[in-house]
Design a protein around this motif. Structure first.
Motif, PDB file in Angstrom:
ATOM      1  N   ALA A   4       0.807  -1.213   0.000  1.00  0.00           N
ATOM      2  CA  ALA A   4       0.000   0.000   0.000  1.00  0.00           C
ATOM      3  C   ALA A   4       0.844   1.269   0.000  1.00  0.00           C
ATOM      4  O   ALA A   4       0.385   2.316  -0.450  1.00  0.00           O
ATOM      5  CB  ALA A   4      -0.939   0.001   1.207  1.00  0.00           C
ATOM      6  N   GLU A   5       2.089   1.186   0.501  1.00  0.00           N
ATOM      7  CA  GLU A   5       2.846   2.400   0.771  1.00  0.00           C
ATOM      8  C   GLU A   5       4.073   2.602  -0.109  1.00  0.00           C
ATOM      9  O   GLU A   5       4.592   3.709  -0.187  1.00  0.00           O
ATOM     10  CB  GLU A   5       3.288   2.406   2.244  1.00  0.00           C
ATOM     11  CG  GLU A   5       2.112   2.441   3.225  1.00  0.00           C
ATOM     12  CD  GLU A   5       2.553   2.226   4.660  1.00  0.00           C
ATOM     13  OE1 GLU A   5       3.786   2.114   4.888  1.00  0.00           O
ATOM     14  OE2 GLU A   5       1.689   2.156   5.548  1.00  0.00           O
ATOM     15  N   VAL A   6       4.566   1.535  -0.761  1.00  0.00           N
ATOM     16  CA  VAL A   6       5.794   1.692  -1.551  1.00  0.00           C
ATOM     17  C   VAL A   6       5.535   1.239  -2.982  1.00  0.00           C
ATOM     18  O   VAL A   6       4.488   0.673  -3.299  1.00  0.00           O
ATOM     19  CB  VAL A   6       6.967   0.883  -0.936  1.00  0.00           C
ATOM     20  CG1 VAL A   6       7.242   1.332   0.477  1.00  0.00           C
ATOM     21  CG2 VAL A   6       6.665  -0.623  -0.956  1.00  0.00           C
ATOM     22  N   ALA A   7       6.509   1.493  -3.838  1.00  0.00           N
ATOM     23  CA  ALA A   7       6.384   1.102  -5.244  1.00  0.00           C
ATOM     24  C   ALA A   7       6.346  -0.417  -5.367  1.00  0.00           C
ATOM     25  O   ALA A   7       6.965  -1.137  -4.590  1.00  0.00           O
ATOM     26  CB  ALA A   7       7.567   1.670  -6.037  1.00  0.00           C
ATOM     27  N   TRP A   8       5.624  -0.876  -6.363  1.00  0.00           N
ATOM     28  CA  TRP A   8       5.511  -2.320  -6.574  1.00  0.00           C
ATOM     29  C   TRP A   8       5.492  -2.607  -8.071  1.00  0.00           C
ATOM     30  O   TRP A   8       5.218  -1.731  -8.886  1.00  0.00           O
ATOM     31  CB  TRP A   8       4.240  -2.873  -5.913  1.00  0.00           C
ATOM     32  CG  TRP A   8       2.980  -2.164  -6.316  1.00  0.00           C
ATOM     33  CD1 TRP A   8       2.428  -1.081  -5.715  1.00  0.00           C
ATOM     34  CD2 TRP A   8       2.144  -2.462  -7.449  1.00  0.00           C
ATOM     35  NE1 TRP A   8       1.290  -0.686  -6.382  1.00  0.00           N
ATOM     36  CE2 TRP A   8       1.089  -1.517  -7.446  1.00  0.00           C
ATOM     37  CE3 TRP A   8       2.165  -3.433  -8.444  1.00  0.00           C
ATOM     38  CZ2 TRP A   8       0.085  -1.524  -8.414  1.00  0.00           C
ATOM     39  CZ3 TRP A   8       1.167  -3.438  -9.413  1.00  0.00           C
ATOM     40  CH2 TRP A   8       0.133  -2.493  -9.375  1.00  0.00           C
ATOM     41  N   SER A   9       5.797  -3.842  -8.392  1.00  0.00           N
ATOM     42  CA  SER A   9       5.729  -4.320  -9.782  1.00  0.00           C
ATOM     43  C   SER A   9       4.744  -5.480  -9.840  1.00  0.00           C
ATOM     44  O   SER A   9       4.639  -6.260  -8.886  1.00  0.00           O
ATOM     45  CB  SER A   9       7.099  -4.805 -10.255  1.00  0.00           C
ATOM     46  OG  SER A   9       8.067  -3.789 -10.143  1.00  0.00           O
ATOM     47  N   PRO A  10       4.025  -5.628 -10.947  1.00  0.00           N
ATOM     48  CA  PRO A  10       3.100  -6.758 -11.059  1.00  0.00           C
ATOM     49  C   PRO A  10       3.866  -8.064 -11.221  1.00  0.00           C
ATOM     50  O   PRO A  10       5.082  -8.073 -11.440  1.00  0.00           O
ATOM     51  CB  PRO A  10       2.288  -6.429 -12.305  1.00  0.00           C
ATOM     52  CG  PRO A  10       3.227  -5.628 -13.145  1.00  0.00           C
ATOM     53  CD  PRO A  10       4.046  -4.809 -12.175  1.00  0.00           C
ATOM     54  N   ARG A  11       3.157  -9.139 -11.119  1.00  0.00           N
ATOM     55  CA  ARG A  11       3.762 -10.437 -11.360  1.00  0.00           C
ATOM     56  C   ARG A  11       4.126 -10.588 -12.837  1.00  0.00           C
ATOM     57  O   ARG A  11       3.606  -9.877 -13.698  1.00  0.00           O
ATOM     58  CB  ARG A  11       2.803 -11.545 -10.930  1.00  0.00           C
ATOM     59  CG  ARG A  11       2.588 -11.633  -9.427  1.00  0.00           C
ATOM     60  CD  ARG A  11       1.479 -12.608  -9.102  1.00  0.00           C
ATOM     61  NE  ARG A  11       1.687 -13.876  -9.794  1.00  0.00           N
ATOM     62  CZ  ARG A  11       0.741 -14.781 -10.001  1.00  0.00           C
ATOM     63  NH1 ARG A  11      -0.500 -14.540  -9.583  1.00  0.00           N
ATOM     64  NH2 ARG A  11       1.006 -15.906 -10.628  1.00  0.00           N
ATOM     65  N   ILE A  12       5.009 -11.515 -13.133  1.00  0.00           N
ATOM     66  CA  ILE A  12       5.344 -11.827 -14.523  1.00  0.00           C
ATOM     67  C   ILE A  12       4.134 -12.502 -15.156  1.00  0.00           C
ATOM     68  O   ILE A  12       3.580 -13.453 -14.593  1.00  0.00           O
ATOM     69  CB  ILE A  12       6.582 -12.734 -14.590  1.00  0.00           C
ATOM     70  CG1 ILE A  12       7.807 -11.971 -14.088  1.00  0.00           C
ATOM     71  CG2 ILE A  12       6.804 -13.234 -16.009  1.00  0.00           C
ATOM     72  CD1 ILE A  12       9.069 -12.804 -14.063  1.00  0.00           C
ATOM     73  N   GLY A  13       3.705 -11.989 -16.312  1.00  0.00           N
ATOM     74  CA  GLY A  13       2.482 -12.498 -16.917  1.00  0.00           C
ATOM     75  C   GLY A  13       2.530 -12.498 -18.432  1.00  0.00           C
ATOM     76  O   GLY A  13       3.612 -12.422 -19.053  1.00  0.00           O
ATOM     77  N   PRO A  14       1.369 -12.535 -19.056  1.00  0.00           N
ATOM     78  CA  PRO A  14       1.296 -12.595 -20.522  1.00  0.00           C
ATOM     79  C   PRO A  14       2.008 -11.446 -21.221  1.00  0.00           C
ATOM     80  O   PRO A  14       2.508 -11.618 -22.346  1.00  0.00           O
ATOM     81  CB  PRO A  14      -0.215 -12.581 -20.786  1.00  0.00           C
ATOM     82  CG  PRO A  14      -0.820 -13.155 -19.548  1.00  0.00           C
ATOM     83  CD  PRO A  14       0.046 -12.689 -18.427  1.00  0.00           C
ATOM     84  N   TRP A  15       2.025 -10.275 -20.611  1.00  0.00           N
ATOM     85  CA  TRP A  15       2.733  -9.150 -21.222  1.00  0.00           C
ATOM     86  C   TRP A  15       4.206  -9.511 -21.407  1.00  0.00           C
ATOM     87  O   TRP A  15       4.776  -9.355 -22.501  1.00  0.00           O
ATOM     88  CB  TRP A  15       2.570  -7.916 -20.328  1.00  0.00           C
ATOM     89  CG  TRP A  15       3.137  -6.639 -20.882  1.00  0.00           C
ATOM     90  CD1 TRP A  15       4.053  -6.500 -21.879  1.00  0.00           C
ATOM     91  CD2 TRP A  15       2.818  -5.312 -20.449  1.00  0.00           C
ATOM     92  NE1 TRP A  15       4.334  -5.163 -22.091  1.00  0.00           N
ATOM     93  CE2 TRP A  15       3.586  -4.418 -21.233  1.00  0.00           C
ATOM     94  CE3 TRP A  15       1.964  -4.787 -19.484  1.00  0.00           C
ATOM     95  CZ2 TRP A  15       3.527  -3.039 -21.053  1.00  0.00           C
ATOM     96  CZ3 TRP A  15       1.903  -3.409 -19.316  1.00  0.00           C
ATOM     97  CH2 TRP A  15       2.659  -2.553 -20.093  1.00  0.00           C
ATOM     98  N   HIS A  16       4.835  -9.991 -20.333  1.00  0.00           N
ATOM     99  CA  HIS A  16       6.250 -10.351 -20.414  1.00  0.00           C
ATOM    100  C   HIS A  16       6.469 -11.486 -21.415  1.00  0.00           C
ATOM    101  O   HIS A  16       7.439 -11.464 -22.192  1.00  0.00           O
ATOM    102  CB  HIS A  16       6.757 -10.773 -19.034  1.00  0.00           C
ATOM    103  CG  HIS A  16       6.658  -9.720 -17.987  1.00  0.00           C
ATOM    104  ND1 HIS A  16       5.497  -9.504 -17.273  1.00  0.00           N
ATOM    105  CD2 HIS A  16       7.568  -8.820 -17.522  1.00  0.00           C
ATOM    106  CE1 HIS A  16       5.696  -8.513 -16.416  1.00  0.00           C
ATOM    107  NE2 HIS A  16       6.935  -8.081 -16.550  1.00  0.00           N
ATOM    108  N   THR A  17       5.570 -12.459 -21.398  1.00  0.00           N
ATOM    109  CA  THR A  17       5.711 -13.597 -22.307  1.00  0.00           C
ATOM    110  C   THR A  17       5.640 -13.159 -23.764  1.00  0.00           C
ATOM    111  O   THR A  17       6.435 -13.602 -24.610  1.00  0.00           O
ATOM    112  CB  THR A  17       4.616 -14.637 -22.022  1.00  0.00           C
ATOM    113  OG1 THR A  17       4.709 -15.053 -20.660  1.00  0.00           O
ATOM    114  CG2 THR A  17       4.756 -15.842 -22.926  1.00  0.00           C
TER     115      THR A  17
END
Length: 852
Positions: free
Chosen positions: A490-503
């Motif tokens: 909730a408070e710091v920067a985050w990245s999404p999980r590896i998914g179809p975009w990366h693939t």
């Protein structure tokens, strides 16, 4: 605790304080039932279960749909482990010296030593490419589990006592607030968590004159795994050894204590020397890294420090001291526990107090961090203090339940801490409920244990007491892990999980790959270090060792960055594509918002254009291009051609006006600008400048209309100045001509190996051969058959002078410090062999005398 448990441990470990291993044959026969096995094994299992439970409660991957990839976990460690897996399987274009994928060529051995040299990191090779996140979670869990087991083993070696309590305290150490707040999201630091109890064990061996060869090997392994936290663990182990030398073996002379200390120092120096081939490379890489702004140390308010002993608190601005109410309660009874020798009580109490104070004093703060105050959380060494608290608790509990007076004294201190923390900004709504329930369970456990001591036949009562302590410790750890993960997301920067975009990007990059004929830039993908996950050879790179040369060179050409310069990012600009031989560029369009609880998706396309080869030739003399220090002028000087129109810009309020050739492409450069910029008739473009942490890359705003009038409306989110030349208009025909010229005079053939580039040049080439890679320290080049020499620089890139006689150039990269580190490592190995020989000779002498 039941006397039977103490008797068993006395049989296994020998007399208190000796650290010996004299064992009763019956104890050996028990095998797996030995406390030295049962304690660490139980700590490992309990730690693993509670860690997974905390992850499940927070709904984080792999036990839920929500990403764990906060800050550096997603931007550094996940991409590096993805690349590490490919490297170990022989699927990368670089080798252990050079990473061709990141930063247009980076020092990979330094990154190995910083992020990937832990033995645990080898586990990634057993996972498929699309399960790297799971692999990283397993690596993280394995390190935390090993830390719990190592601490339980250390406690049982230092002092006989009931193994269930040792297991409980080992788990408390492994699942401390430091682990949840820092270690779990910075997995490389977890090697220090494992190293601290192991280095303390090395100190025990040195104190008793045992294992002179194994000790240095353990030190070397710790420093190879992560020398940064190993340094802190070594300082902490020195504190532990000092206390042990002063509080045990009262009959020992000062000379004997000094001899033990010298044995420990010898083992540490040999161990560090064995690790030198990697440590020296990392050290010199750090010296050449892009410097971060100096942040003066400001100690946390004592109320915040006290609050961090409580569960479910999170902050980087104060030390994460939570070890669980049961473990903390045992530690706080130590000063009042008369069953413990006065010297032992005084020694461990003083160590805990002084180390706590050292966290708050700038000179000792610098000592803990090897003389350099970290740019970020200033309490990275807190795991050592957590370990000292655990050891203190063990010495108070190892001989049984503390007496009522000690329990009252410890309980009073515990209550005072809880009261003093009221009003702290770090207190969470879960903090006091979790603490209250845990305290009640601890009180119940104490009453049951005291009752069990009076009724020696009631064996169920000691088991019940341990179960109550376990419930308290487990509940607090699970709640703390859950709340810290939720607050971080909730408070710091985050990245999404590896998914179809990366693939999709990875598949497109593999199809388009033409290395080393030209580069393929994968473009923007959610996260950081994108090329390490999806492939290609772009500028995107985030490392503590990002070279200052790389960062400054790219920033001067209009590239953007994060992390105060240590995370350069891609720039979708045809001029820089030509400069760095990016022939294929992949672009992504998200199909929806990027969310924490969903896999990212995007449509992906690839575009290929003619670009010069990786090695080009610049004629002697300075090219006739625009003067000045704007990114546009620097691009032209490096390209050797005038490709922009740089018009005078008039600013009226929030409007910029200029005139450019019709049909040219308008580029806006505002590295510190944060807000929108809209060319009349085009869509707005957003910029994310936030100095000193973030520099916005230059971006195109659209095409100049037929009238030639350029009108840009600004919508700033912060009032920051623009550079003197914020607008450049690119003329594509001029760029095409420059590309054709560089291609005609550039290399006719380029080949690469892991860390070497060889280019064939047109006969009679003169001037300067330029390799499209930043001239970081370690490059050596030669023209023709000449002797390799340190490469020269051409506008920040690798360069080789040409005299018209050489038909080829060869450049090779060797990490700085490799030779020096190798020499130190060889000397340390000889010292280790000499130590082994002397130890064998010393051990054989009494046997020979007895034989006579």
């Amino acid at each position: 605790m039941p006397p039977a448990a103490e008797t068993v441990l006395d049989e296994v470990d020998g007399k208190e304080g000796t650290g010996g291993t004299a064992q009763d044959p019956r104890a050996r026969a028990r095998g797996p039932r030995s406390p030295l096995v049962a304690g660490p094994l139980s700590a490992a299992v309990l730690t693993a279960v509670l860690l997974c439970l905390a992850t499940r409660l927070s709904r984080s991957y792999p036990f839920g749909p929500v990403t764990r990839n906060v800050v550096d976990l997603g931007q550094q460690y996940l991409p590096f482990h993805s690349y590490w897996r490919a490297f170990l399987r022989g699927e990368t274009q670089g080798d252990a010296f050079l990473n061709w994928n990141s930063g247009f060529g980076s020092n990979f051995l330094g990154d190995i030593g910083t992020y990937l040299s832990s033995p645990f990191d080898l586990l990634v090779v057993f996972f498929p490419a699309d399960r790297v996140e799971l692999a990283l979670y397993v690596v993280t869990a394995a390190k935390i589990t090993a830390a719990g087991a190592a601490m339980a083993l250390l406690l049982l070696r230092m002092r006989p006592g009931p193994w269930p309590v040792a297991a409980l305290l080992g788990t408390a150490y492994a699942l401390s607030g430091w682990t949840f707040n820092l270690g779990a999201s910075v997995p490389m630091w977890l090697d220090g968590l494992v190293a601290f109890p192991l280095l303390c064990l090395v100190g025990e061996w040195a104190r008793t004159g045992r294992r002179p060869v194994l000790g240095p090997l353990v030190v070397a392994l710790a420093w190879i795994a992560n020398f940064y936290t190993a340094y802190m663990a070594t300082v902490g182990a020195a504190v532990v050894l000092l206390v042990r030398l002063l509080t045990t073996e009262e009959t020992a002379t000062a000379r004997q204590r000094l001899t033990a200390a010298l044995r420990a120092a010898r083992g540490v120096l040999i161990g560090i020397g064995l690790a030198a081939p990697l440590v020296v490379v990392v050290f010199l890489g750090t010296k050449g890294a892009d410097p971060t702004p100096v942040v003066p140390f400001a100690p946390a308010a004592w109320q915040e420090v006290v609050a961090r002993f409580l569960p479910a608190t999170a902050s980087l601005a104060s030390p994460a001291l939570f070890i669980g109410t049961p473990a903390l309660a045992l530690t706080l009874t130590l000063p009042f526990n008369r069953a413990v020798a006065p010297r032992v009580r005084a020694g461990w109490t003083a160590a805990v107090v002084l180390v706590t104070l050292s966290l708050q004093w700038e000179p000792t703060h610098l000592l803990w961090h090897a003389g350099a105050s970290p740019n970020g959380g200033p309490y990275r060494q807190t795991f050592v203090l957590c370990g000292l608290l655990i050891v203190g608790g063990w010495f108070s509990a190892a001989r049984g339940v503390p007496r009522p007076a000690a329990l009252l004294g410890g309980g009073a201190l515990l209550g005072a801490l809880a009261l003093a923390a009221r009003g702290s900004v770090d207190i969470d709504p879960w903090t006091y409920p979790a603490f209250g329930i845990a305290a009640a369970l601890v009180l119940a456990a104490v009453l049951v244990a005291l009752l069990g001591e009076r009724r020696n036949t009631a064996r169920v009562l000691p088991v019940l007491a341990v179960a109550l302590l376990l419930a308290a410790q487990a509940g607090e750890a699970a709640v703390t892990g859950k709340r810290i993960e939720e607050r971080q997301r909730a408070e710091v920067a985050w990245s999404p999980r590896i998914g179809p975009w990366h693939t999709a990007v990875a598949e497109e990059a593999a199809r388009a790959d033409a290395w080393p004929r030209h580069r393929t830039d994968p473009g923007e993908v959610p996260g950081g270090n994108d090329v390490l996950v999806v492939g290609g050879q772009g500028p995107d790179y985030y490392s503590s060792l990002t070279s200052e040369i790389t960062s400054r060179t790219l920033a001067s050409l209009g590239f953007g960055f994060y992390a105060k310069g240590r995370h350069p990012v891609t720039l979708d600009n045809p001029v820089t594509d030509a400069l760095f031989s990016i022939g294929t560029r992949i672009r992504s369009t998200p199909t929806g918002p990027v969310r924490q609880d969903a896999l990212p998706r995007a449509t992906v396309s690839a575009a290929t254009r003619p670009v010069p080869p990786l090695v080009t030739v610049r004629p002697a003399g300075r090219p006739a291009t625009h003067p000045g220090d704007s990114a546009f002028a620097r691009q032209e000087r490096l390209l050797g051609a005038d490709v922009y129109e740089l018009p005078p810009v008039t600013r009226t309020g929030r409007t910029l006006t200029a005139r450019c050739p019709a049909g040219s492409q308008v580029w806006f450069w505002g590295p510190e600008y944060r807000g929108g910029a809209t060319l009349a008739g085009e869509r707005p473009v957003h910029f994310e400048g936030k100095p000193p942490a973030v520099q916005a890359p230059m971006r195109t705003l659209g095409t100049v209309p037929g009238s030639g009038a350029v009108r840009i409306e600004l919508t700033p989110e912060a009032e920051r100045g623009l550079p003197r030349q914020p607008v450049g208009c690119l003329l594509q025909d001029r760029l095409d001509s420059a590309v054709r010229q560089l291609t005609a005079t550039g290399a006719t053939e380029v080949s690469t190996t892991g860390h070497t580039v060889t280019a064939r040049l047109p006969q009679g080439s003169t001037g300067t051969a330029v390799l499209a890679a930043p001239r970081i320290s370690g490059w050596r080049c030669a023209a023709g058959d000449a002797e390799p020499r340190p490469a020269r620089a051409y506008q920040g890139l690798v360069a080789v002078p040409l005299d018209g006689r050489a038909a080829s150039v060869t450049c090779s990269f060797r990490p700085p410090g490799l030779t020096l580190g190798g020499a130190v490592g060889a000397a340390a190995l000889l010292a280790l062999l000499a130590t082994w020989a002397l130890h064998r000779r010393g051990a054989a002498w009494p046997r020979r005398r007895a034989a006579r």
